[in-house]
Scaffold this active site. Structure first.
Site, PDB file in Angstrom:
ATOM      1  N   LYS A   8      -7.982   3.858  19.988  1.00 16.83           N
ATOM      2  CA  LYS A   8      -7.993   4.488  18.665  1.00 16.83           C
ATOM      3  C   LYS A   8      -9.361   4.378  18.012  1.00 16.83           C
ATOM      4  CE  LYS A   8      -5.800   4.908  14.214  1.00 16.83           C
ATOM      5  NZ  LYS A   8      -4.799   4.446  13.237  1.00 16.83           N
ATOM      6  N   GLY A  36       0.830  -1.196   0.000  1.00 20.18           N
ATOM      7  CA  GLY A  36       0.000   0.000   0.000  1.00 20.18           C
ATOM      8  C   GLY A  36       0.864   1.244   0.000  1.00 20.18           C
ATOM      9  N   ASN A  81     -14.003  10.980  12.894  1.00 17.97           N
ATOM     10  CA  ASN A  81     -14.054  10.787  11.443  1.00 17.97           C
ATOM     11  C   ASN A  81     -15.432  11.044  10.839  1.00 17.97           C
ATOM     12  OD1 ASN A  81     -11.444   9.500   9.951  1.00 17.97           O
ATOM     13  ND2 ASN A  81     -11.383   9.119  12.141  1.00 17.97           N
ATOM     14  N   ALA A  91      -0.582   7.502   2.317  1.00 15.56           N
ATOM     15  CA  ALA A  91       0.204   8.339   3.219  1.00 15.56           C
ATOM     16  C   ALA A  91       0.938   7.512   4.278  1.00 15.56           C
ATOM     17  CB  ALA A  91      -0.705   9.363   3.891  1.00 15.56           C
TER      18      ALA A  91
END
Length: 350
Positions: A219, A23, A227, A26
Site C-alpha cells: 500500500k 475519527g 497521491n 470517510a
C-alpha cells in the site's frame, strides 16, 4: 521482544466487545457503520460539526449493498466508555493529537488498530535487527506515539477502502472493502484471527498475515506512486495510474519505492504492473491527498513520502524522482493554503 498481553478482548463474545472508532472521516464513518449494522456495540470519537451531526442524525453509508443508517454512541473521550478494540482513523499528521485524546479510552487489554496511510510509527517495533526500536522521525518526531501507544497493544492494519465523505456523518463507497491485519512482530495470534473474523462479518474482507510489512509496503508504494502525483497533476486514480504518459512517471515512483522495500526484506504482494492496474481500476476517484489539497488542508506527505525517503537513506538508497514530486506537491500545497478556500462537498479517501 514483543510482549504477549492478556487477551480479554478476544476471549469475550464478539458481540460483547466495546468497539470505538476514533475519527469520523470517510474511513471512520465506513468502518463504524459496517460494524454497527452487524450488531456490534460501537462508539465514535468525534468533534466539531461531525460530533453535532452524528448526535442528531447518526451515521449514513452508501455502499455496494445499498444505503445503511446506524445510530451509535458519539462523544469526546471523556464522555465515552473505554474500548476493547480501538480503531484509529486519522490522517497521519493528526495521529499524535488523536493518540493523546484517546488515552481515557484505553484499558490494560485494549487492542489499538491504526487505519492510517504511509509508514507507521511502529515500523521498527516488534522486530529484531540493526534498526530494532528505531523511531521513524518523519511520522513520530517527538517520539510521542511510541509512548502513548505501546507496541504490545498495537495490531498492524493495512486497508484498501475507497470512500467519500459527502457530509458530516455521511459517506459513500463503491469499491470492495478490504483489510489485512497482523501482529507487528510477525507472530500468529488468536487476537488477530478473531479481529479478522469480526471485520469480515461486518462486510470488510479481512485476512491475517504473518508478514504485515509486506502488505504495508504494497500500500505504501501504491500511495507513493499516486497521491503526490495526483496533487501535481490534478488527475484521478484512473489517469495517474493508467494514462500512457502519467503512468510512466508513476512507474518510476514505484521502482524507487520497491528498492527501499526490498532493502528491508519486504516482498510486495503485487508486481509493479498489477499495482498500477489496481490503481487505475479504482476509476475516477480523487486520492485523499488531492482532496485535501483542494480543500487547502495539510497533506500526508510526511508519512507517504518523507518517511520512505528516510528509510531509503538508512540503506543508502537515493530517491531523486520521489524527492522531486514531493517538493512539487509540498510547494503547491503551501500556495493553496494561502489561497481563498471554498469547501468541496466531497472528500475522497483512497
Amino acid at each position: 521482544m514483543h510482549e504477549i498481553v492478556p487477551e480479554l478482548s478476544i476471549q469475550k463474545a464478539a458481540k460483547g466487545l466495546r468497539i470505538c472508532v476514533a475519527g469520523a472521516g470517510a474511513i471512520g464513518i465506513t468502518l463504524a457503520t459496517r460494524l454497527s449494522i452487524s450488531g456490534h456495540s460501537v462508539s465514535v470519537l468525534a468533534r466539531g460539526e461531525s460530533l453535532v451531526a452524528i448526535k442528531k442524525n447518526g451515521l449514513s453509508l452508501m455502499d455496494a449493498e445499498g444505503e445503511h443508517r446506524a445510530h451509535v454512541t458519539v462523544g469526546t473521550a471523556d464522555e465515552l466508555q473505554n474500548a476493547d478494540v480501538l480503531f484509529l482513523c486519522a490522517k497521519a499528521q493528526d495521529l499524535e493529537s488523536l493518540a493523546e485524546a484517546v488515552q481515557p479510552l484505553i484499558h490494560p487489554e485494549t487492542l489499538v488498530v491504526p487505519f492510517v496511510n504511509g509508514i507507521p510509527w511502529w515500523y521498527f517495533q516488534g522486530v529484531e535487527g540493526r534498526h530494532a526500536g528505531r523511531t521513524v522521525l518523519a511520522v513520530d518526531p517527538r517520539q510521542r506515539l511510541k509512548r502513548l501507544l505501546p507496541e504490545q497493544r498495537v495490531i498492524g492494519a493495512v486497508t484498501t477502502i475507497t470512500a467519500e465523505r459527502l457530509a458530516p456523518g455521511v459517506a459513500r463507497t463503491r469499491n470492495p472493502l478490504r483489510c489485512v491485519i497482523g501482529e507487528i512482530d510477525h507472530r500468529r495470534s488468536d487476537r488477530t484471527d478473531r479481529l479478522a473474523a469480526l471485520l469480515a462479518e461486518s462486510g470488510i474482507a479481512t485476512r491475517v498475515t504473518e508478514r504485515i510489512r509486506d502488505a504495508l509496503w504494497t500500500k505504501v508504494v501504491a500511495n507513493l506512486c499516486s497521491n503526490p502525483l495526483s496533487v501535481v497533476t490534478g488527475a484521478t486514480l484512473r489517469d495517474v495510474c493508467g494514462d500512457p504518459s502519467l503512468s510512466i512517471v508513476s512507474r518510476k515512483l514505484v521502482d524507487e519505492g520497491l528498492l527501499v522495500a526490498a532493502s528491508f526484506g519486504a516482498r510486495l504482494e503485487l508486481d509493479p504492473s498489477s499495482l498500477l492496474a489496481m490503481g487505475a481500476s479504482m476509476g475516477d476517484f480523487k486520492t485523499s491527498m488531492l482532496q485535501d489539497y483542494e480543500k487547502g488542508l495539510p497533506l500526508e506527505l510526511a508519512a507517504i513520502c518523507n518517511a520512505v525517503m528516510e528509510l531509503g537513506e538508512l540503506e543508502g538508497i537515493s530517491m531523486p524522482f520521489t524527492r522531486t514530486i514531493t517538493i512539487l506537491s509540498q510547494f503547491k500545497s503551501s500556495m493553496r493554503q494561502k489561497a481563498p478556500y471554498v469547501e468541496s462537498e466531497r472528500t475522497n479517501a483512497a
